[in-house]
Structure formats: structure tokens, C-alpha cells
Write a protein that holds these residues in place. Structure first.
Motif, PDB file in Angstrom:
ATOM      1  N   ASN A 222       0.809  -1.228   0.000  1.00 30.63           N
ATOM      2  CA  ASN A 222       0.000   0.000   0.000  1.00 30.63           C
ATOM      3  C   ASN A 222       0.839   1.274   0.000  1.00 30.63           C
ATOM      4  O   ASN A 222       0.563   2.219   0.744  1.00 30.63           O
ATOM      5  N   GLY A 224       2.304   4.563  -2.193  1.00 31.21           N
ATOM      6  CA  GLY A 224       2.019   5.389  -3.352  1.00 31.21           C
ATOM      7  C   GLY A 224       3.244   5.573  -4.223  1.00 31.21           C
ATOM      8  O   GLY A 224       4.374   5.357  -3.794  1.00 31.21           O
ATOM      9  N   THR A 247      -6.096  -0.970  -0.748  1.00 27.87           N
ATOM     10  CA  THR A 247      -6.806   0.145  -0.144  1.00 27.87           C
ATOM     11  C   THR A 247      -6.908   1.298  -1.120  1.00 27.87           C
ATOM     12  O   THR A 247      -6.056   1.449  -2.001  1.00 27.87           O
ATOM     13  N   THR A 248      -7.943   2.105  -0.961  1.00 31.87           N
ATOM     14  CA  THR A 248      -8.063   3.339  -1.738  1.00 31.87           C
ATOM     15  C   THR A 248      -7.730   4.550  -0.879  1.00 31.87           C
ATOM     16  O   THR A 248      -8.036   5.688  -1.245  1.00 31.87           O
ATOM     17  N   ASP A 249      -7.070   4.317   0.244  1.00 30.02           N
ATOM     18  CA  ASP A 249      -6.662   5.411   1.134  1.00 30.02           C
ATOM     19  C   ASP A 249      -5.169   5.686   1.044  1.00 30.02           C
ATOM     20  O   ASP A 249      -4.631   6.464   1.823  1.00 30.02           O
ATOM     21  N   GLU A 252      -1.206   8.557  -4.213  1.00 31.23           N
ATOM     22  CA  GLU A 252      -1.619   8.527  -5.605  1.00 31.23           C
ATOM     23  C   GLU A 252      -0.712   7.583  -6.412  1.00 31.23           C
ATOM     24  O   GLU A 252       0.443   7.402  -6.107  1.00 31.23           O
ATOM     25  N   ARG A 276      -7.049  -3.304  -4.666  1.00 25.82           N
ATOM     26  CA  ARG A 276      -7.703  -1.987  -4.687  1.00 25.82           C
ATOM     27  C   ARG A 276      -6.604  -0.931  -4.662  1.00 25.82           C
ATOM     28  O   ARG A 276      -5.590  -1.100  -3.982  1.00 25.82           O
ATOM     29  N   THR A 278      -5.838   3.655  -5.230  1.00 21.30           N
ATOM     30  CA  THR A 278      -6.368   4.992  -5.509  1.00 21.30           C
ATOM     31  C   THR A 278      -6.317   5.262  -7.007  1.00 21.30           C
ATOM     32  O   THR A 278      -7.127   6.000  -7.558  1.00 21.30           O
TER      33      THR A 278
END
Length: 419
Positions: A222, A224, A247-249, A252, A276, A278
Motif C-alpha cells: 500500500n 504510493g 486500499t483506496t486510502d 496517488e 484496490r 487509488t
């Protein structure tokens, strides 16, 4: 964190040629965390010394700098460093501002759980050898400071980061990196069995100006920009790594493995799992600056809609050194992603795909999409709901490519089963 069984101190002394060992508690340091140990630690850090922190919690309130000390080791056994609340500087600046020669930092954890507390636990800067081993940092980084930085300043030098654990990441909107290679690096680097999770600006950022990079084993979750971002001016290998996003938290553009540059770049026996995100350029991304690379024996699962499993980006305009080859061999691509394509390549020569098994079940999912690409697609299997093959202004040699509605049931000459 469960550290590996530490070497006896006598063995460490022999391996590194230390001339003395200082037990910091015997030197007057408080192991309960009640009183600061800055003075005892600074006085003990002399050339040829191994500083030992027994089990306990140790309070440090100011940056500890080892400026130009040639040979220095700092090790612990169940030792945790605790800065005061609000600390946001570098705790250990080893070989800073003047590099040392040989630096060892091992077996010490950091408690950054207090609010607005963080900074950089370790900066290690040496010409000959840097080893950072069995280090864990707990607490979400809520200070705008990348955590661990490594620089090997001589082209003949080596650095090894082993079992570094950064499990709690940083605030989602912060520009914080987990572990980075600094701009002063010139030597060869290894990152072995590290665990880095939840950083918005790369988990591992290993783009040295010169020197080789090896990333072996470990988990990167997770993060970015990329879980693992690498570039090696001599060579670069990513082997046996697991990269996951669910996660989408997060930050970017949650890429899995980003191959930033170089001409001797290899990714092998890796597993990238994008459930999943972002947003993402892909599970494995060949960047525009990349000159040549090979990806082999990898498993890529993409459930995130519209995200490529493999993306080979257009080279920088007019640069003749970025012509490949770009090879993908023995790669399984699975998942439920809808839209987009499993493999996307554009404006590149020398793209070679062999023994690729694509089985993606999401709606309107394409297989291979090539735009102005020259290369080969051999001994492969494609099962998608959209267009299996789309070649636009591309010269692609095809041989033994099977288009199907279900994955093969057993290995055969060509692509193995999708798993």
C-alpha cells in the motif's frame, strides 16, 4: 518486530575489526526512558568503537551526529529509542555531514507513536561499508521527513539494508518515503527481506546516481508512486519480492514495481497483487527513461479496474539508447479487473513476450494492446472478455498464441496454467 538471532558481540567485533566495546548502560545511560542518554551516547561514539545498548527504552532529545568517524557500530538487544513528543529531526546522523568509512547499525527499534513525532531515525553515510539490520520504526509518520536514508559514497563501497521494518507508513497526503538512496551514493546496494508499508511517496526509493541495486525478498504494501522503485546505472535486480495494494486510502498512483531507468534491469520470481488502489499505472511499469529490462517468472494479479498488469511506456522522445530489449518471460496475469488491458506497450522497439498466460475475467478487459511496437509474442495464452490482441501500427511476430475462454488446465509447451 521479531529480529533474527543476533550474532554474538565477539563475532561482530571480529567481523568489523572494532577495537573496543562500550556497554552504554555501564557508561551511565538510563535504560528506562526517564532520562536522556544523549551525552553518554555522544561520548561513546569514537573511531573503532562498537556501542552496545542492552534491553531497555532510551530517550534521545537531540540529533546524534557521527561526523567523519571512520569505523563505528551501534547495536542493541531489544533496545528501543524514544524521542520526545514533537521531535522532527534526524535521530542518528551516522557519517554526517562528513562520511565515515564503515558503519554498522543493528538491532534497535524506534517508538514514534507520540503525536507530531517522527523525523528520520537513521541516516547512514559511509565510503566503504554500510550495514543497517534488524531495525523497526513504529508509529505513523506525521512529520514531513523521509525515514531511512542510505549513501555509499565510494564506487567500490557496498551497502546492505536487511530486515528493515516500517509497518505503519505515513499520513496519506504527506510527501514521505519509507527508505531512500541518497544523491551522494556511488556504491552497490542491497535491500534484503524488508517490510515497508503505507508510504505515499514510494516504499523503497532506490534510484542511485551510480551503482547497482539488489532488492531481494520482503513485502511492500500500500505504498504510493511505487512499492519498489529502482534504477541501477550498473545493474538492478528485484527478486522474490511481494508487492500488494488493497486500499483506496493510500498515496496517488499505487504502482507495484517501477523500473525507473537503466539497461541491465531484471525482475524475477516476484508477486504483485493489486486488489484496490487509488489509481495506478500498473503492477510492473517500464518507465519512459528505461533503456532495457527483463521480467520473468512472475505472478501478477490485478483486480483494480482499468489498471495494467504490465505497462511499457513510450521512451523519451528522440533518445536512441532507450530501444530495449524489453522482455517478459513466464508471467502469469490473473484477476477480475474490468476495462483497460492486461499488457499495454507503446512506441517501443524490441518488445519480446514469451510464455505469458493472461486470464482476466472483468468486463471489457483487453489482453495485449500494442501501439507502434516492434517485437514478438510467442507461446502464450490469452483469455479476456474484451479484445485479446490489438496491434496498431505494430510489427509483431506471433507464434503459438492461443485465444481461449478459460485458462489451460496443465503445463504445456508454451504458457503454463494461470493461477
Amino acid at each position: 518486530m521479531q529480529h533474527s538471532e543476533p550474532k554474538p558481540i565477539t563475532d561482530i567485533v571480529a567481523d568489523w575489526g572494532f577495537e573496543r566495546v562500550v556497554n552504554l548502560v555501564d557508561a551511565g545511560a538510563d535504560p528506562t526512558g526517564s532520562r536522556r542518554i544523549d551525552e553518554q551516547l555522544a561520548e561513546s561514539m569514537t573511531d573503532g568503537t562498537l556501542v552496545f545498548l542492552p534491553q531497555g527504552r532510551y530517550r534521545i532529545e537531540e540529533p546524534i551526529l557521527a561526523d567523519g568517524i571512520p569505523r563505528l557500530g551501534i547495536i542493541g538487544r531489544n533496545a528501543t529509542i524514544v524521542p520526545p513528543e514533537g521531535f522532527e529531526d534526524t535521530l542518528f546522523g551516522l557519517g554526517w555531514p562528513t562520511p565515515g568509512s564503515d558503519l554498522l547499525f543493528a538491532g534497535i527499534d524506534f517508538d514514534f507513536t507520540a503525536p507530531d513525532t517522527g523525523g528520520r531515525p537513521v541516516l547512514a553515510n559511509a565510503s566503504n561499508r554500510v550495514v543497517v539490520r534488524n531495525v523497526e520504526v513504529r508509529g505513523v509518520a506525521d512529520v514531513d521527513q523521509d525515514l531511512v536514508r542510505i549513501d555509499v559514497t565510494d564506487s567500490e563501497g557496498t551497502g546492505r539494508v536487511e530486515r528493515l521494518s516500517l509497518p505503519d507508513g505515513a499520513l496519506p497526503d504527506s510527501p514521505v518515503t519509507g527508505c531512500e538512496v541518497g544523491s551522494d551514493n556511488r556504491g552497490d546496494l542491497e535491500f534484503v527481506d524488508c517490510h515497508i508499508a503505507g508510504f505515499p511517496d514510494n516504499g523503497l526509493y532506490a534510484d542511485p546516481p551510480t551503482g547497482s541495486v539488489l532488492v531481494e525478498g520482503g513485502t511492500y504494501l500500500n505504498n504510493g508512486v511505487a512499492g519498489v522503485r529502482v534504477e541501477g546505472t550498473d545493474s538492478c535486480t528485484v527478486r522474490g519480492v511481494y508487492v500488494g495494494c488493497d486500499t483506496t486510502d493510500g498515496g496517488e498512483n499505487m504502482r507495484g514495481i517501477r523500473l525507473r531507468g537503466g539497461t541491465e534491469v531484471t525482475v524475477e520470481n516476484c508477486h504483485v497483487d493489486l486488489r484496490r488502489v487509488t489509481g495506478s499505472d500498473g503492477a510492473i511499469v517500464f518507465a519512459s527513461e528505461l533503456g532495457a529490462a527483463t521480467v520473468r517468472n512472475c505472478r501478477l494479479r490485478v483486480d483494480a479496474d482499468g489498471v495494467n498488469a504490465i505497462r511499457i511506456k513510450s521512451s523519451e522522445s528522440g533518445n536512441p539508447t532507450f530501444e530495449g530489449p524489453f522482455r517478459c518471460e513466464n508471467v502469469n496475469i490473473t484477476g477480475t479487473a474490468a476495462g483497460g488491458a492486461a499488457v499495454n506497450a507503446a512506441n517501443r522497439d524490441g518488445c519480446y513476450f514469451s510464455n505469458i498466460c493472461v486470464h482476466q475475467t472483468g468486463d471489457d478487459r483487453d489482453g495485449f494492446v500494442f501501439d507502434n511496437v516492434d517485437g514478438e509474442l510467442l507461446d502464450s495464452y490469452v483469455s479476456v472478455t474484451g479484445q485479446p490482441l490489438t496491434f496498431t501500427q505494430s510489427a509483431i511476430t506471433r507464434r503459438n498464441v492461443t485465444i481461449g475462454q478459460a485458462p489451460p488446465n496443465s503445463s504445456k509447451s508454451g504458457a503454463g496454467p494461470c493461477q
